[in-house]
Design a protein around this motif. Structure first.
Motif, PDB file in Angstrom:
ATOM      1  N   SER B  52       0.822  -1.207   0.000  1.00  0.00           N
ATOM      2  CA  SER B  52       0.000   0.000   0.000  1.00  0.00           C
ATOM      3  C   SER B  52       0.858   1.260   0.000  1.00  0.00           C
ATOM      4  N   VAL B  53       1.971   1.209   0.690  1.00  0.00           N
ATOM      5  CA  VAL B  53       2.824   2.404   0.828  1.00  0.00           C
ATOM      6  C   VAL B  53       3.671   2.664  -0.423  1.00  0.00           C
ATOM      7  N   LEU B  54       4.186   1.590  -1.008  1.00  0.00           N
ATOM      8  CA  LEU B  54       5.177   1.752  -2.075  1.00  0.00           C
ATOM      9  C   LEU B  54       4.577   1.909  -3.463  1.00  0.00           C
ATOM     10  N   ARG B  55       5.222   2.721  -4.299  1.00  0.00           N
ATOM     11  CA  ARG B  55       4.979   2.710  -5.735  1.00  0.00           C
ATOM     12  C   ARG B  55       5.770   1.533  -6.316  1.00  0.00           C
ATOM     13  N   PRO B  56       5.418   1.077  -7.516  1.00  0.00           N
ATOM     14  CA  PRO B  56       6.051  -0.158  -8.028  1.00  0.00           C
ATOM     15  C   PRO B  56       7.584  -0.127  -8.051  1.00  0.00           C
ATOM     16  N   TYR B  57       8.186   1.034  -8.252  1.00  0.00           N
ATOM     17  CA  TYR B  57       9.640   1.108  -8.382  1.00  0.00           C
ATOM     18  C   TYR B  57      10.319   1.429  -7.050  1.00  0.00           C
ATOM     19  N   GLU B  58       9.564   1.385  -5.969  1.00  0.00           N
ATOM     20  CA  GLU B  58      10.145   1.668  -4.654  1.00  0.00           C
ATOM     21  C   GLU B  58      10.369   0.377  -3.868  1.00  0.00           C
ATOM     22  N   SER B  59      11.361   0.411  -2.978  1.00  0.00           N
ATOM     23  CA  SER B  59      11.717  -0.795  -2.237  1.00  0.00           C
ATOM     24  C   SER B  59      11.680  -0.549  -0.735  1.00  0.00           C
ATOM     25  N   VAL B  60      11.749  -1.627  -0.008  1.00  0.00           N
ATOM     26  CA  VAL B  60      11.714  -1.584   1.445  1.00  0.00           C
ATOM     27  C   VAL B  60      13.060  -2.075   1.981  1.00  0.00           C
ATOM     28  N   ILE B  61      13.563  -1.422   2.999  1.00  0.00           N
ATOM     29  CA  ILE B  61      14.827  -1.806   3.641  1.00  0.00           C
ATOM     30  C   ILE B  61      14.508  -2.654   4.868  1.00  0.00           C
ATOM     31  N   LYS B  82      10.916  -5.153  -4.245  1.00  0.00           N
ATOM     32  CA  LYS B  82      12.223  -5.648  -3.826  1.00  0.00           C
ATOM     33  C   LYS B  82      12.462  -5.259  -2.371  1.00  0.00           C
ATOM     34  N   ILE B  83      13.107  -6.149  -1.632  1.00  0.00           N
ATOM     35  CA  ILE B  83      13.527  -5.846  -0.265  1.00  0.00           C
ATOM     36  C   ILE B  83      15.041  -5.687  -0.272  1.00  0.00           C
ATOM     37  N   GLU B  84      15.507  -4.570   0.235  1.00  0.00           N
ATOM     38  CA  GLU B  84      16.949  -4.356   0.359  1.00  0.00           C
ATOM     39  C   GLU B  84      17.376  -4.898   1.721  1.00  0.00           C
ATOM     40  N   ALA B  85      18.200  -5.927   1.732  1.00  0.00           N
ATOM     41  CA  ALA B  85      18.612  -6.548   2.986  1.00  0.00           C
ATOM     42  C   ALA B  85      19.858  -5.893   3.558  1.00  0.00           C
ATOM     43  N   VAL B  86      19.856  -5.694   4.870  1.00  0.00           N
ATOM     44  CA  VAL B  86      21.023  -5.162   5.569  1.00  0.00           C
ATOM     45  C   VAL B  86      21.480  -6.216   6.580  1.00  0.00           C
ATOM     46  N   GLN B  87      22.756  -6.594   6.510  1.00  0.00           N
ATOM     47  CA  GLN B  87      23.298  -7.520   7.509  1.00  0.00           C
ATOM     48  C   GLN B  87      23.329  -6.815   8.855  1.00  0.00           C
ATOM     49  N   ALA B 107      20.237   6.229  -9.418  1.00  0.00           N
ATOM     50  CA  ALA B 107      18.926   6.572  -9.964  1.00  0.00           C
ATOM     51  C   ALA B 107      18.596   5.764 -11.208  1.00  0.00           C
ATOM     52  N   VAL B 108      17.338   5.491 -11.364  1.00  0.00           N
ATOM     53  CA  VAL B 108      16.734   4.789 -12.503  1.00  0.00           C
ATOM     54  C   VAL B 108      17.099   3.304 -12.548  1.00  0.00           C
ATOM     55  N   HIS B 109      18.363   2.945 -12.369  1.00  0.00           N
ATOM     56  CA  HIS B 109      18.775   1.560 -12.502  1.00  0.00           C
ATOM     57  C   HIS B 109      18.561   0.735 -11.230  1.00  0.00           C
ATOM     58  N   MET B 110      18.213   1.407 -10.159  1.00  0.00           N
ATOM     59  CA  MET B 110      17.939   0.701  -8.904  1.00  0.00           C
ATOM     60  C   MET B 110      16.561   1.124  -8.385  1.00  0.00           C
ATOM     61  N   THR B 111      15.948   0.257  -7.618  1.00  0.00           N
ATOM     62  CA  THR B 111      14.711   0.657  -6.960  1.00  0.00           C
ATOM     63  C   THR B 111      15.035   1.729  -5.924  1.00  0.00           C
ATOM     64  N   MET B 112      14.056   2.575  -5.696  1.00  0.00           N
ATOM     65  CA  MET B 112      14.226   3.711  -4.806  1.00  0.00           C
ATOM     66  C   MET B 112      13.774   3.293  -3.390  1.00  0.00           C
ATOM     67  N   PRO B 113      14.677   3.252  -2.422  1.00  0.00           N
ATOM     68  CA  PRO B 113      14.245   2.875  -1.065  1.00  0.00           C
ATOM     69  C   PRO B 113      13.253   3.905  -0.536  1.00  0.00           C
ATOM     70  N   ARG B 114      12.167   3.415   0.061  1.00  0.00           N
ATOM     71  CA  ARG B 114      11.123   4.349   0.488  1.00  0.00           C
ATOM     72  C   ARG B 114      10.560   4.022   1.867  1.00  0.00           C
ATOM     73  N   LEU B 115      10.775   2.818   2.308  1.00  0.00           N
ATOM     74  CA  LEU B 115      10.149   2.359   3.548  1.00  0.00           C
ATOM     75  C   LEU B 115      11.193   1.564   4.310  1.00  0.00           C
ATOM     76  N   VAL B 116      11.261   1.806   5.617  1.00  0.00           N
ATOM     77  CA  VAL B 116      12.155   1.015   6.471  1.00  0.00           C
ATOM     78  C   VAL B 116      11.289   0.103   7.335  1.00  0.00           C
ATOM     79  N   TYR B 117      11.573  -1.189   7.238  1.00  0.00           N
ATOM     80  CA  TYR B 117      10.819  -2.197   7.989  1.00  0.00           C
ATOM     81  C   TYR B 117      11.652  -2.675   9.162  1.00  0.00           C
ATOM     82  N   ILE B 118      11.118  -2.532  10.357  1.00  0.00           N
ATOM     83  CA  ILE B 118      11.802  -3.103  11.523  1.00  0.00           C
ATOM     84  C   ILE B 118      10.825  -3.987  12.288  1.00  0.00           C
ATOM     85  N   SER B 119      11.369  -5.013  12.926  1.00  0.00           N
ATOM     86  CA  SER B 119      10.572  -5.865  13.805  1.00  0.00           C
ATOM     87  C   SER B 119      10.951  -5.536  15.232  1.00  0.00           C
TER      88      SER B 119
END
Lengths: 332, 332, 332, 332
Positions: B52-61, B82-87, B107-119
């Motif tokens: 719901s939050v992301l546009r198609p070209y945006e990703s979650v960290i 896409k989910i951008e994983a952080v060790q 820009a353009v060649h990568m998804t744009m990070p837009r949301l940070v997911y934490i548990s």
């Protein structure tokens, strides 16, 4: 005694209640090799089944009144699949409808129809009889199509026709049994008859967020519905209550949008009668017929008491009389 | 008196119980304008919020241990993102992690990070403290990122830290309160704080099959959890039971995979001890450490009785002694 | 002089040719702030624009004959979006069609219409005139809908009507100019007029595989089309060739499936005449009319020579005479 | 003579040039039953192949440096699929990497790995040798995985190793031959060796907007590349030019980020030398090494003239000398 809470519980549908419910449904359908899964709602069942069966370039055929086309907020398209709509006055699909779709198919430039979706009863109260189901199933098999029955109101549908649960095992590839609309707190039981469609279905459920951690909640519902004939008692009750209403409307000379023997009826009433009834009852005005009339939708449920139906009929008779007076006065 | 069954029921979350639960949560969070929705499970909550939050070209960290990356069968990717994983050794994200991702962005060649997911707590038992949450929130706002907290085990998390519900309203854009893992039959409460993310969320729920027809089932769960402090009592209980286990393991000299004050602990035990305990208890071997040791996962729940914890500790002590004997014998 | 091959080339549409083509189109449309992108085909243009504009729960309205509904293998649904089909005898949409869709909308349970897709010319040869375009644009703006014109055959469409390129800038939110069907080797130019739809469109192109590494190939095509009036010359030529055919069919008394002034015509012919022509020409039988007649589709292109059109007309006249003989003989 | 423009042209890849190119590639690979399709770019090839092979709950394994993970704006995830990343210092995958992924797999709660994606050469200039390819193919077959090779730079890759085209037919299930990066205007040739993956691939292309109406444009490119050995000449040339550069950097004592025999090299240079070269050449600074050094990326192409390489080497030598002076001065 080992406490089950220091440990990994058996979740996600492997609990005892769910397993018992699965066995009861296998017995009902006389299909011991059916794969059975419980999910929490009808849209979820539809999107999980359809997206699991189809390849990305394949489509599903549905009557234009189909729930998946009208009231699921594009849930099927959101999984990437096109729905081919067929106009059908009574909401049912017949072999001729399927052939019409297949004839207009052009390779590569169109999606390939692969699954036929039917609702039984339909969204407009009609239902299939055994002969119709068999004809449709034969047509599907001849043309390499799968047949999927949305049984959100299946209790009412089976009690209105000569179709049995074993027929569903024989003639559909997959169907689901609606619990939510048959007295359960929630839940639909997806029954996969065709072995080719069984593998890995649980992955689809998990991926779509449809796998409940505490699946026993769903199992308990279906265990209850298929113990002591409860499912069929509910189906019979809702149909009988709806039939009383049908008689009442008919006696007053009203007609119906569709001929229904199930628990959804669509009488066509004068606007004034509708307004009178709306003062006491909250129902859905389904479709405008002309400036003076509209079809309303009435649905009976397992908690609909006969006394309330009788009261409604009384109120209907009064509203009808007042409308007649009104018409008489107006025409003077 | 009008029978509610001849009529369209107020379904899909508009029932009285759900409305009361919504008000209780608004009070808890001190955020009267929060949008609150109940869904049946955590994967469903995650996929609905993120898509719901992301546009198609945006990703979650997300931390590499994030539930969305490990145990949701690609549910987020299935919505196209896409989910951008952080060790992260302790499963938590810090501003430096976010900056690392942002720096490598092209820009353009990568998804744009837009949301940070934490548990919170994380999947490996650690939890955030208030200062960490504030630092992360600030970093997100500075860089135009939304912050989303997965609170599947939030009762345990809040009871282990100085973070309060009003903090969650202030510092996250959206979070959810886990019911399933806090004693509810099912249900997660999604709380949307950021007004920009509130419009049309119900459409997403419906489209993803997450809108229950009989939503009151979910409302009832949360009404109970937020009446008479039940939610916090459960959180305190599970943490206290886990803490007793931590003490017991520590006294025997065992270490832990992560430092946990919540209801998930990951002691590292000799294989022999694990096998002894497995004979009586059913738990998850989380990670092999070396040929002789592994980390196991123990989870306490609202039904975990103190007597059972004591019994487990007894059994642990015995298994430990036998292992020592074994080692002594083996080394002779 | 530095060799451009030891270095990162300016790719992905930032080359000199593409930039010149962009400027030429901005001049044509009198819209210096338009965002313009070149892609390799019409389906790609449609899926990129539509998936970029819509949120997941939003839908696009199209005539039932729309290319996106018929001949794109479910490309729009594959991006997750439902298409609302409107029956339209001439393939065009009018404000009344839009209102019909909006009236049946039910919040949450249906997708929210957000974009109106029109083809100009339509897939059945008709075209919009300026007044129609303005009326549709006004209706869209009043109801918060975006207007998108598929201009795969725009050269023919503009030459057949009083609509100008500046009109397209004023009255559509986004449109594309078909190169492939106007003499270019490949390529469609997407013109985004509405500033709200401009940001980040390149991300969508890249994600959908629509961003050519050597974008100059596309730029060169459009630079040529918009130099020395070539685009309009091609449009005028194809229309003139089609008009000659229309006259010929009309003189023989044949009618048409639709009234077309563009380069696609759909004469209705006796099966025997069709078969005669098929012996020498390869065309598409579009639609069966009855047992004796069918509509065929003829398309003229920039390489259609007048001599060939004349020859076709000769052959048509002969086939027609033979059919008359055949009918006379048969009726004896 | 019949004019081809009054008629439906044979489009979408069925033209004569495309058919000839298909035959040439079948001969090269010694696989007469290969299915071969031409698309316009690498991201398009990757997303079409991967989304065609996988079921929704299946995932693809890739090195963390894989193009699909880094530079395709989430194109694979946008088709609904998760990519399992494997850390690999040289960008190559080996059987042990595959096994690591398979070992951590948990049924239902994780996506099922089904396809292994490798780039040859890799994105960091390394390449596979025949033995490595065979070992990987065996591992894949043993574990029911498909093997897909991204050959965007395959000309360089094949000329650097002992792998032949027939090897690719024998050991991959599907691969593609990069035209764009081998001198073609555009185009990648997808070669599907495994008969199980061949059916209906054209539907995927059409649905993804990857089917060019005038497919001959692509066919012409590949017909040229596989006539008179042009493809291999280009591969040999780009490798030879890169090798000259490698020698030059090595003679100056510089090291490389990866050991490359292909047309992408990654020398590690002092920042000052990089800045000197940037004044005359436009290249990509790939990765910061420390405060004083970074790795740059140099790519040779079919148009790279030897004289320009020599000039670059001269400029490099000068920049290097100045940097030495600079260091000497600085250290005084």
């Amino acid at each position: 005694m080992v406490d089950s809470n220091l440990v990994q519980q058996s979740g996600y549908g492997d609990d005892e209640y769910s397993q018992q419910a699965v066995e009861l449904i296998r017995q009902q359908t006389n299909n011991p090799s059916a794969s059975i899964y419980f999910v929490s709602g009808g849209t979820q069942a539809n999107l999980a089944v359809i997206s699991s069966v189809l390849r990305p370039y394949e489509s599903v055929i549905s009557a234009a009144t189909g729930h998946i086309l009208i009231h699921e907020t594009g849930a099927i398209e959101a999984t990437g699949h096109k729905i081919e709509a067929v106009q059908s006055a009574d909401g049912k699909l017949r072999p001729a409808d399927i052939l019409t779709i297949l004839e207009k198919f052009e390779a590569v430039h169109m999606t390939m129809p692969r699954l036929v979706y039917i609702s039984n009863p339909t969204e407009i109260g009609t239902h299939y009889v055994r002969e119709e189901l068999i004809a449709l199933a034969r047509c599907c098999r001849e043309h390499g199509l799968f047949l999927f029955m949305d049984g959100a109101r299946l209790a009412s549908g089976l009690c209105a026709s000569d179709i049995t649960f074993p027929d569903l095992a024989d003639y559909t590839d997959v169907f689901y049994i609606g619990g939510t609309k048959s007295g359960a707190l929630l839940g639909e039981a997806i029954v996969i008859n065709n072995p080719a469609l069984q593998p890995n279905f649980a992955y689809t459920l998990k991926q779509r967020g449809a796998l409940l951690a505490k699946g026993r909640l769903l199992g308990i519902q279906f265990k209850a519905l298929f113990t002591d004939n409860l499912f069929f008692e509910i189906g019979a009750h809702v149909n009988r209550m709806a039939a009383k209403l049908v008689v009442a409307f008919s006696q007053l000379g009203y007609s119906f949008l569709t001929k229904s023997s199930t628990n959804q009826i669509f009488p066509i009433l004068p606007i004034q009668v509708i307004q009178e009834l709306q003062a006491k009852y909250d129902f859905y005005v389904w479709q405008k017929i002309d400036d003076q009339q509209a079809a309303i939708r009435l649905v009976t449920s397992w908690t609909t008491q006969e006394a309330v139906v009788d009261q409604f009929i009384n109120d209907l008779n009064q509203a009808n009389e007042q409308a007649l007076v009104h018409v008489t006065v107006a025409s003077k």
